[in-house]
Design an enzyme around this catalytic site. Structure first.
Site, mmCIF file in Angstrom:
data_model
loop_
_atom_site.group_PDB
_atom_site.id
_atom_site.type_symbol
_atom_site.label_atom_id
_atom_site.label_comp_id
_atom_site.label_asym_id
_atom_site.label_seq_id
_atom_site.Cartn_x
_atom_site.Cartn_y
_atom_site.Cartn_z
ATOM 1 N N TYR A 148 11.767 12.470 14.479
ATOM 2 C CA TYR A 148 11.589 12.535 15.696
ATOM 3 C C TYR A 148 12.608 12.977 16.670
ATOM 4 O O TYR A 148 13.834 12.392 16.337
ATOM 5 C CB TYR A 148 11.463 10.826 16.092
ATOM 6 C CG TYR A 148 10.970 10.723 17.675
ATOM 7 C CD1 TYR A 148 10.628 11.609 18.383
ATOM 8 C CD2 TYR A 148 10.871 9.135 17.918
ATOM 9 C CE1 TYR A 148 10.392 11.135 19.827
ATOM 10 C CE2 TYR A 148 10.425 8.781 19.303
ATOM 11 C CZ TYR A 148 10.346 9.903 20.090
ATOM 12 O OH TYR A 148 9.901 9.523 21.241
ATOM 13 N N LYS A 173 7.943 15.118 15.589
ATOM 14 C CA LYS A 173 7.302 14.352 17.003
ATOM 15 C C LYS A 173 8.670 14.842 17.986
ATOM 16 O O LYS A 173 9.922 14.617 17.597
ATOM 17 C CB LYS A 173 7.581 12.903 17.006
ATOM 18 C CG LYS A 173 7.307 12.268 18.480
ATOM 19 C CD LYS A 173 6.986 10.594 18.176
ATOM 20 C CE LYS A 173 6.924 10.069 19.511
ATOM 21 N NZ LYS A 173 6.681 8.795 19.634
#
Length: 322
Positions: A148, A173
């Protein structure tokens, strides 16, 4: 630890990301701030019943940063039980790699399918360090990892190639919304590497992300109004191939203009409202999620009244009830 990639999990995630939004359930607390396992079970079950692409317990929206290890174990276990193999469960992990590995072992024991590696704590780090962080975690769990990038974590194209070469790192992400950088990353990634839009209110930028090859997204709105989130997703799919406003019935524009943009404006009034408003909206709909934990704060009375008005308008747009 020598691990091999769980290709079935990758397949299930790819299929799920294509057919629905990604659900990030809220973690339920009692009024005194203690964990409410029964409330979380009810909330998770309701989220899963709406058939999202995957469920991500104990991540940012789920206040991972405020959970101790026993609470984390309960939350992930409940999510796995409620999913019952019907969709992938991706648990959040974070902090430095040593603590992230502890949480990874808990999630693995609880039956999670994969892990979302949240940005590390506090310090800025060079690219070599960002890569090493994932290498250390990957060496300590068999579960597939999704990196992420947000806050102090931002990968270059060269680093993306390095983390994608780690056998169990399967995706990224993105929470930066830097589409120039993101396009460079998607072009640098190997075939089959997963990307998804993790902006704070991802629907606002869904078209822009899709234009650089990242159509999948997480939806905070799904945590309190899956009717709105799913209506937007369906309308967005109907609009594909027709350009802005083309090929659809205008639902995307209506929801953006009359719900999502005002929601972002409300969210931006106070730091932490990206979680606090979501939880407050869920409570307005009778969901057993309870308050946020410090350092977050619940919305003020005026902001709560504005949220209720906005939520009613959004639900009216899709023909659902408060």
């Amino acid at each position: 630890m020598r691990v091999s990639l769980d290709r079935d999990t990758v397949r299930r995630l790819r299929e799920g990301m294509a057919h629905g939004v990604l659900s990030f359930p809220l973690t339920s607390f009692h009024a005194d701030g203690s964990l409410d396992p029964d409330g979380f079970r009810a909330h998770a079950a309701a989220q899963i019943a709406t058939a999202p692409g995957a469920v991500f317990p104990a991540c940012g929206t789920g206040e991972f940063f405020s959970l101790d290890e026993d609470e984390y174990r309960q939350v992930v276990t409940i999510a796995v039980e409620e999913a019952a193999g019907r969709l992938p469960v991706v648990a959040g992990i974070g902090y430095g790699w040593a603590q992230a590995a502890r949480f990874a072992r808990i999630a693995e024991d609880a039956g999670a399918d994969a892990l979302l590696v949240l940005p590390h704590y506090l310090v800025a780090a060079p690219q070599d360090g960002l890569v090493a962080q994932l290498e250390h975690i990957a060496a300590r769990t068999r579960l597939p990892l999704i990196a992420y990038q947000r806050g102090q974590v931002a990968f270059t194209a060269a680093s993306l190639r390095r983390i994608a070469a780690i056998p169990t790192v399967i995706g990224l992400k993105d929470g930066h919304s830097d589409l120039d950088r993101l396009q460079r990353l998607t072009l640098a990634a190997p075939e089959g590497f997963l990307f998804f839009n993790g902006a704070a209110t991802a629907e606002i930028q869904a078209r822009s992300y899709a234009a650089v090859g990242v159509p999948a997204y997480s939806s905070a709105v799904h945590a309190f109004a899956p009717e709105i989130a799913n209506a937007f997703f369906t309308a967005l799919k109907a609009d594909e191939g027709g350009g802005s406003g083309g090929g659809g019935d205008g639902t995307v524009e209506k929801l953006l203009r009359d719900f999502y943009v005002p929601l972002v404006e409300l969210r931006d009034r106070v730091p932490g409202y990206a979680v606090s408003l979501v939880k407050a909206a869920a409570r307005l709909r009778g969901r057993p999620v309870g308050p946020v934990r410090a350092p977050l704060t619940d919305p003020s009375g005026d902001d709560l009244a504005d949220l209720k008005t906005l939520l009613t308008a959004g639900l009216d747009l899709v023909g659902a009830a408060l």
